[in-house]
Design a protein around this motif. Structure first.
Motif, short mmCIF file in Angstrom:
data_model
loop_
_atom_site.label_atom_id
_atom_site.label_comp_id
_atom_site.label_asym_id
_atom_site.label_seq_id
_atom_site.Cartn_x
_atom_site.Cartn_y
_atom_site.Cartn_z
N TYR A 275 -9.89 -16.66 -35.39
CA TYR A 275 -9.37 -16.01 -36.56
C TYR A 275 -7.94 -16.73 -36.93
CZ TYR A 275 -12.27 -12.09 -35.00
OH TYR A 275 -13.58 -11.16 -34.74
N ARG B 293 -4.43 -6.67 -31.71
CA ARG B 293 -5.12 -6.19 -32.94
C ARG B 293 -6.29 -5.20 -32.07
NH1 ARG B 293 -5.29 -5.07 -38.26
NH2 ARG B 293 -7.23 -4.17 -38.32
N TRP B 294 -6.66 -5.63 -31.04
CA TRP B 294 -7.28 -4.45 -30.22
C TRP B 294 -6.68 -3.23 -30.21
CZ3 TRP B 294 -6.79 -2.55 -25.40
CH2 TRP B 294 -7.88 -1.68 -24.71
N GLU C 226 -6.80 -1.32 -33.55
CA GLU C 226 -8.10 -1.03 -34.12
C GLU C 226 -8.62 0.34 -33.08
OE1 GLU C 226 -10.75 -4.10 -34.60
OE2 GLU C 226 -9.26 -5.13 -36.24
N PHE D 57 -1.95 -7.98 -38.79
CA PHE D 57 -2.57 -6.90 -39.93
C PHE D 57 -3.41 -7.66 -41.04
CE2 PHE D 57 1.11 -4.93 -37.83
CZ PHE D 57 0.65 -3.64 -37.40
N ASP D 58 -3.72 -8.95 -40.79
CA ASP D 58 -4.36 -9.54 -41.57
C ASP D 58 -5.83 -9.96 -41.27
OD1 ASP D 58 -3.45 -11.62 -39.94
OD2 ASP D 58 -2.52 -12.85 -41.33
N PHE D 59 -6.22 -9.41 -40.14
CA PHE D 59 -7.79 -9.72 -39.67
C PHE D 59 -8.21 -8.46 -39.05
CE2 PHE D 59 -7.32 -10.64 -35.01
CZ PHE D 59 -5.98 -10.43 -34.79
N SER D 60 -9.57 -8.51 -38.84
CA SER D 60 -10.11 -7.50 -37.95
C SER D 60 -11.13 -8.05 -36.99
CB SER D 60 -11.03 -6.62 -39.01
OG SER D 60 -10.09 -5.98 -40.08
N LEU D 61 -11.20 -7.58 -36.08
CA LEU D 61 -12.13 -7.96 -34.83
C LEU D 61 -13.48 -7.66 -35.16
CD1 LEU D 61 -10.00 -7.05 -31.91
CD2 LEU D 61 -10.20 -9.33 -32.64
N SER D 62 -14.48 -8.63 -34.93
CA SER D 62 -15.86 -8.08 -35.14
C SER D 62 -16.19 -7.21 -34.08
CB SER D 62 -16.70 -9.36 -34.98
OG SER D 62 -16.73 -9.98 -33.74
N SER D 63 -17.33 -6.73 -33.98
CA SER D 63 -17.74 -5.36 -32.90
C SER D 63 -18.05 -6.39 -31.72
CB SER D 63 -18.80 -4.85 -33.44
OG SER D 63 -19.85 -5.24 -33.59
#
Ligand code: NAP
Length: 278
Positions: free
Chosen positions: A205, A215-216, A219, A241-247
């Motif tokens: 990322y 981030r974990w 989330e 705060f500008d990305f999200s973790l995939s599952s």
């Protein structure tokens, strides 16, 4: 970015905090200024950290409006028998008219003392000196007992959480009962930085391993409290705060669980001999 979470008393607090334990005393003012510049508004201290006065002074000198700050401090178990004095000590060291969040730092091993301290906190809340009351390092049993006795839910339980020690059952219980979890030692005192799984996930990322793990936490719905005395690293820790973790990545982070942790046992830890101001 300073999203706020809503607490069970209707108040709100920022979704990430700045840990003030073991900040370099000689550079504390500059470090807090850097943290404010980076965007932190929640500052997490405790009488036990012996820096309430310096943290309060740095925040006042910063010129940032008091209403936009969220200051948390905590009462150490050896002060439970004289809790009012302990809370007044925090207020005077911080030099604040009120504290946004005040927590029992550990449950301590004497339930009667714990109840007295909680009662004193509720009284100080009535007097407007504390806004939100909370706890730290409480087990499910200790939370159930406190709530049954007083009919008041702590707003927050601040506990050690990181992928190596996710405390899932306790975190799930807190969530089910509307108690916000805040995670201490969120980067496992730097261990996250040397963990290849986190470095690989972060790199995907354009982030670092520390950012991936923070981030974990966010989330998962926790409020992480990373501490850094370094302006670059504390900025890095806020930039999540500008990305999200995939599952798949969240699952790979969760697979680090091995039970390793830093904290004492909340059932047996009595706080030792520390007394504030002595
Ligand atoms: N309630 C409780 O009982 C309790 C207990 C412990 C802590 N806490 C709270 O939680 C906060 C954080 O806990 P903690 O200080 O134990 O652990 P932490 O935040 O997980 O780790 C801090 C350590 O990691 C390093 N670090 C931080 N960010 C980094 C990055 N991006 N890259 C590389 N290294 C990094 C820091 O070094 P540098 O400073 O050199 O960057 C420091 O040595 C405390 O300050 C305190 O507010 C609460």
């Amino acid at each position: 970015m300073n999203k706020r979470v809503v607490l069970n008393d209707g108040r709100t607090m920022p979704c990430i905090g700045f840990g003030c334990f073991r900040l370099p005393a000689d550079r504390l003012k500059q470090v807090i200024e850097s943290a404010l510049d980076a965007g932190y508004r929640y500052f997490d201290t405790a009488t036990r950290y012996e820096n309430e006065r310096a943290v309060g002074l740095a925040l006042r000198l910063s010129g940032v409006p008091r209403a936009s700050l969220h200051v948390v401090s905590k009462l150490w178990p050896t002060s439970f028998h004289e809790a009012r004095r302990g809370i007044e000590y925090s207020l005077s060291e911080l030099n604040l008219d009120y504290i946004d969040g005040y927590y029992l730092h550990w449950p301590g091993i004497h339930p009667d003392m714990r109840y007295r301290a909680w009662e004193a906190m509720l009284e100080m809340q009535q007097r407007g000196l504390i806004q939100s009351v909370g706890v730290s390092n409480f087990t499910i049993g200790q939370l159930e007992d406190l709530i049954a006795r007083f009919g008041v839910r702590p707003t927050v339980n601040q506990i050690e959480i990181h992928p190596w020690y996710p405390e899932q059952a306790l975190a799930d219980w807190c969530k089910a009962h509307g108690i916000q979890v805040a995670s201490w030692s969120p980067v496992f005192r730097g261990r996250a930085v040397t963990e290849p799984v986190l470095a690989r996930i972060g790199a995907a990322y354009g982030k670092t391993g520390a950012q991936a793990v923070l981030r974990w936490h966010v989330e998962k719905g926790y409020i992480p409290l990373p501490k850094s005395g370094d302006p670059g690293r504390l900025k890095e820790n806020f930039d999540i705060f500008d990305f999200s973790l995939s599952s798949d990545d969240a699952a790979a982070i969760a697979s680090l669980e091995n039970g390793e942790h830093l904290g004492d046992d909340p059932e047996t830890f009595d706080g030792g001999t520390f007394m504030p101001g002595r």
